[in-house]
Design a protein around this motif. Structure first.
Motif, PDB file in Angstrom:
ATOM      1  N   ALA A   1       0.657  -1.288  -0.208  1.00 54.96           N
ATOM      2  CA  ALA A   1      -0.019  -0.130   0.155  1.00 54.96           C
ATOM      3  C   ALA A   1       0.821   1.116  -0.103  1.00 54.96           C
ATOM      4  CB  ALA A   1      -0.677   0.311   1.352  1.00 54.96           C
ATOM      5  N   ALA A   2       1.971   1.202   0.642  1.00 52.42           N
ATOM      6  CA  ALA A   2       3.125   2.568   0.666  1.00 52.42           C
ATOM      7  C   ALA A   2       3.473   3.370  -1.246  1.00 52.42           C
ATOM      8  CB  ALA A   2       4.477   1.955   1.425  1.00 52.42           C
ATOM      9  N   LEU A   3       2.954   1.813  -1.813  1.00 52.29           N
ATOM     10  CA  LEU A   3       3.829   1.896  -3.091  1.00 52.29           C
ATOM     11  C   LEU A   3       2.894   3.020  -3.734  1.00 52.29           C
ATOM     12  CD1 LEU A   3       3.841  -1.383  -4.643  1.00 52.29           C
ATOM     13  CD2 LEU A   3       5.830   0.039  -3.749  1.00 52.29           C
ATOM     14  N   ASP A   4       1.511   3.208  -3.412  1.00 55.71           N
ATOM     15  CA  ASP A   4       0.778   4.667  -4.082  1.00 55.71           C
ATOM     16  C   ASP A   4       1.170   5.724  -2.919  1.00 55.71           C
ATOM     17  OD1 ASP A   4      -0.081   2.436  -5.672  1.00 55.71           O
ATOM     18  OD2 ASP A   4      -1.735   2.403  -4.022  1.00 55.71           O
ATOM     19  N   LYS A   5       1.533   5.867  -1.829  1.00 60.56           N
ATOM     20  CA  LYS A   5       2.306   7.251  -1.386  1.00 60.56           C
ATOM     21  C   LYS A   5       3.515   8.050  -1.934  1.00 60.56           C
ATOM     22  CE  LYS A   5      -0.973   5.104   2.455  1.00 60.56           C
ATOM     23  NZ  LYS A   5      -0.572   4.816   3.914  1.00 60.56           N
ATOM     24  N   ALA A   6       4.633   6.399  -1.628  1.00 59.48           N
ATOM     25  CA  ALA A   6       5.645   7.066  -1.987  1.00 59.48           C
ATOM     26  C   ALA A   6       5.937   8.571  -3.099  1.00 59.48           C
ATOM     27  CB  ALA A   6       6.557   6.537  -3.237  1.00 59.48           C
ATOM     28  N   TYR A   7       6.762   9.218  -3.309  1.00 58.25           N
ATOM     29  CA  TYR A   7       7.470  10.762  -3.687  1.00 58.25           C
ATOM     30  C   TYR A   7       8.165  10.273  -4.333  1.00 58.25           C
ATOM     31  CZ  TYR A   7       7.753  15.579  -4.325  1.00 58.25           C
ATOM     32  OH  TYR A   7       7.962  16.556  -5.610  1.00 58.25           O
ATOM     33  N   VAL A   8       7.891   9.769  -5.881  1.00 60.35           N
ATOM     34  CA  VAL A   8       8.855  10.221  -6.220  1.00 60.35           C
ATOM     35  C   VAL A   8       8.903  10.309  -8.263  1.00 60.35           C
ATOM     36  CG1 VAL A   8       9.427   7.136  -5.860  1.00 60.35           C
ATOM     37  CG2 VAL A   8       7.664   7.438  -7.562  1.00 60.35           C
ATOM     38  N   PRO A   9       9.348  12.145  -8.297  1.00 54.07           N
ATOM     39  CA  PRO A   9       9.027  12.320  -9.476  1.00 54.07           C
ATOM     40  C   PRO A   9       9.636  12.254 -10.473  1.00 54.07           C
ATOM     41  CG  PRO A   9       9.127  13.976  -7.539  1.00 54.07           C
ATOM     42  CD  PRO A   9       9.208  12.818  -7.061  1.00 54.07           C
ATOM     43  N   TYR A  10      10.700  11.836  -9.804  1.00 47.86           N
ATOM     44  CA  TYR A  10      11.581  11.537 -10.153  1.00 47.86           C
ATOM     45  C   TYR A  10      12.586  10.488 -11.627  1.00 47.86           C
ATOM     46  CZ  TYR A  10      12.033  16.067  -8.710  1.00 47.86           C
ATOM     47  OH  TYR A  10      11.980  17.557  -8.093  1.00 47.86           O
ATOM     48  N   SER A  11      12.636   9.281 -10.663  1.00 45.91           N
ATOM     49  CA  SER A  11      13.201   8.134 -11.308  1.00 45.91           C
ATOM     50  C   SER A  11      11.850   7.424 -11.688  1.00 45.91           C
ATOM     51  CB  SER A  11      13.461   7.223  -9.704  1.00 45.91           C
ATOM     52  OG  SER A  11      12.446   7.123  -8.832  1.00 45.91           O
ATOM     53  N   HIS A  12      10.827   7.142 -10.993  1.00 44.61           N
ATOM     54  CA  HIS A  12       9.123   6.594 -11.004  1.00 44.61           C
ATOM     55  C   HIS A  12       9.801   5.969 -10.680  1.00 44.61           C
ATOM     56  CE1 HIS A  12       7.797  10.406 -13.092  1.00 44.61           C
ATOM     57  NE2 HIS A  12       8.700  10.636 -13.635  1.00 44.61           N
ATOM     58  N   PHE A  13      10.047   5.238  -9.219  1.00 42.00           N
ATOM     59  CA  PHE A  13      10.075   3.813  -8.447  1.00 42.00           C
ATOM     60  C   PHE A  13      10.025   3.849  -7.361  1.00 42.00           C
ATOM     61  CE2 PHE A  13      12.886   1.001  -7.289  1.00 42.00           C
ATOM     62  CZ  PHE A  13      12.823  -0.146  -8.060  1.00 42.00           C
ATOM     63  N   PRO A  14       8.920   3.677  -7.216  1.00 48.93           N
ATOM     64  CA  PRO A  14       8.207   3.344  -5.962  1.00 48.93           C
ATOM     65  C   PRO A  14       8.584   2.082  -4.726  1.00 48.93           C
ATOM     66  CG  PRO A  14       6.668   2.584  -7.408  1.00 48.93           C
ATOM     67  CD  PRO A  14       7.945   3.226  -7.984  1.00 48.93           C
ATOM     68  N   VAL A  15       9.026   2.858  -3.684  1.00 53.75           N
ATOM     69  CA  VAL A  15       9.539   1.452  -2.514  1.00 53.75           C
ATOM     70  C   VAL A  15       8.203   1.317  -1.869  1.00 53.75           C
ATOM     71  CG1 VAL A  15      10.832   0.416  -1.338  1.00 53.75           C
ATOM     72  CG2 VAL A  15      11.684   1.400  -4.329  1.00 53.75           C
ATOM     73  N   GLY A  16       7.683   0.814  -0.804  1.00 57.78           N
ATOM     74  CA  GLY A  16       7.148   0.957   0.173  1.00 57.78           C
ATOM     75  C   GLY A  16       8.018  -0.096   1.157  1.00 57.78           C
ATOM     76  N   ALA A  17       7.722  -0.042   2.531  1.00 59.83           N
ATOM     77  CA  ALA A  17       8.700  -0.624   3.381  1.00 59.83           C
ATOM     78  C   ALA A  17       7.353  -0.897   4.551  1.00 59.83           C
ATOM     79  CB  ALA A  17       9.544  -0.503   3.612  1.00 59.83           C
ATOM     80  N   CYS A  18       7.358  -1.707   5.621  1.00 55.85           N
ATOM     81  CA  CYS A  18       6.967  -1.917   6.736  1.00 55.85           C
ATOM     82  C   CYS A  18       7.608  -2.363   7.925  1.00 55.85           C
ATOM     83  CB  CYS A  18       5.308  -3.110   6.354  1.00 55.85           C
ATOM     84  SG  CYS A  18       4.895  -3.615   8.116  1.00 55.85           S
ATOM     85  N   LEU A  19       7.665  -1.760   8.395  1.00 60.11           N
ATOM     86  CA  LEU A  19       8.606  -2.380   9.892  1.00 60.11           C
ATOM     87  C   LEU A  19       7.914  -3.597  11.224  1.00 60.11           C
ATOM     88  CD1 LEU A  19      11.900  -2.387  10.966  1.00 60.11           C
ATOM     89  CD2 LEU A  19      11.168  -0.119  11.778  1.00 60.11           C
ATOM     90  N   VAL A  20       8.313  -4.085  11.306  1.00 64.51           N
ATOM     91  CA  VAL A  20       7.425  -4.591  12.732  1.00 64.51           C
ATOM     92  C   VAL A  20       8.076  -3.958  14.126  1.00 64.51           C
ATOM     93  CG1 VAL A  20       5.797  -6.297  13.473  1.00 64.51           C
ATOM     94  CG2 VAL A  20       6.548  -5.656  11.039  1.00 64.51           C
ATOM     95  N   THR A  21       7.395  -3.967  14.930  1.00 61.15           N
ATOM     96  CA  THR A  21       8.154  -3.784  16.598  1.00 61.15           C
ATOM     97  C   THR A  21       7.549  -5.118  16.974  1.00 61.15           C
ATOM     98  OG1 THR A  21       6.093  -3.058  17.964  1.00 61.15           O
ATOM     99  CG2 THR A  21       8.355  -1.342  16.599  1.00 61.15           C
ATOM    100  N   LYS A  22       8.846  -5.063  18.157  1.00 60.40           N
ATOM    101  CA  LYS A  22       8.633  -6.239  19.049  1.00 60.40           C
ATOM    102  C   LYS A  22       6.758  -6.783  19.249  1.00 60.40           C
ATOM    103  CE  LYS A  22      10.858  -8.537  23.366  1.00 60.40           C
ATOM    104  NZ  LYS A  22      11.820  -8.426  24.463  1.00 60.40           N
ATOM    105  N   ASP A  23       6.580  -5.108  19.436  1.00 53.77           N
ATOM    106  CA  ASP A  23       5.615  -5.779  20.316  1.00 53.77           C
ATOM    107  C   ASP A  23       4.014  -5.956  19.061  1.00 53.77           C
ATOM    108  OD1 ASP A  23       6.320  -5.155  23.352  1.00 53.77           O
ATOM    109  OD2 ASP A  23       6.649  -3.063  22.533  1.00 53.77           O
ATOM    110  N   GLY A  24       4.419  -5.937  18.030  1.00 50.48           N
ATOM    111  CA  GLY A  24       3.542  -6.134  16.789  1.00 50.48           C
ATOM    112  C   GLY A  24       2.938  -4.889  16.267  1.00 50.48           C
ATOM    113  N   LYS A  25       3.720  -3.707  16.689  1.00 49.27           N
ATOM    114  CA  LYS A  25       3.202  -2.328  16.347  1.00 49.27           C
ATOM    115  C   LYS A  25       3.683  -2.226  14.751  1.00 49.27           C
ATOM    116  CE  LYS A  25       3.195   2.866  17.233  1.00 49.27           C
ATOM    117  NZ  LYS A  25       3.208   3.373  18.232  1.00 49.27           N
ATOM    118  N   THR A  26       3.425  -1.624  14.007  1.00 49.47           N
ATOM    119  CA  THR A  26       3.616  -1.780  12.002  1.00 49.47           C
ATOM    120  C   THR A  26       4.371  -0.104  11.883  1.00 49.47           C
ATOM    121  OG1 THR A  26       1.919  -1.492  11.360  1.00 49.47           O
ATOM    122  CG2 THR A  26       2.791  -3.813  10.961  1.00 49.47           C
TER     123      THR A  26
END
Length: 129
Positions: free
Chosen positions: A11-36
């Motif tokens: 879902a983050a791919l659609d939020k990426a700000y990539v006006p130059y490369s047009h190469f979106p990347v998204g990530a999800c980092l998960v904590t020990k407590d399950g928070k993302t």
């Protein structure tokens, strides 16, 4: 839970700000407590000032006091699973256990899973100072 984490990264791919490369990347980092924490790449006309999705997720989490992570998912519109850059790998080495899993996603549900250690063997850490 892992599918939810993949969905957050994709879902983050659609939020990426990539006006130059047009190469979106998204990530999800998960904590020990399950928070993302969702991350996107954010480009700048002065390319050196751009930030990767992985580092965005880490910096958001650490700025909120989080320092214990259990999983990272990285998604891109690539035929093969996307590979984090060297700077992102070094940030992973700073904050993650070397055996923490990292899921890498490409288009069409292509994926692979590695550990932080596999992504950055012989990482430079505080032990080297």
């Amino acid at each position: 839970m892992e599918q939810e984490w993949k969905d957050i990264a994709i879902a983050a791919l659609d939020k990426a700000y990539v006006p130059y490369s047009h190469f979106p990347v998204g990530a999800c980092l998960v904590t020990k407590d399950g928070k993302t924490y969702q991350g996107i790449n954010i480009e700048n006309a002065s390319f050196g000032l751009s930030n990767c999705a992985e580092r965005t997720a880490f910096f958001k989490a650490v700025s909120e006091g989080e320092k214990e992570f259990i999983h990272l998912v990285v998604a891109g519109h690539t035929p093969e699973p996307i590979s984090p850059c060297g700077a992102c790998r070094q940030v992973m080495a700073e904050f993650c256990d070397p055996d923490m899993p990292v899921t890498l996603l490409g288009d069409n549900q292509v994926e692979t899973q590695m550990t932080v250690r596999e992504l950055l063997p012989y990482a430079f850490t505080e032990k080297d100072l």
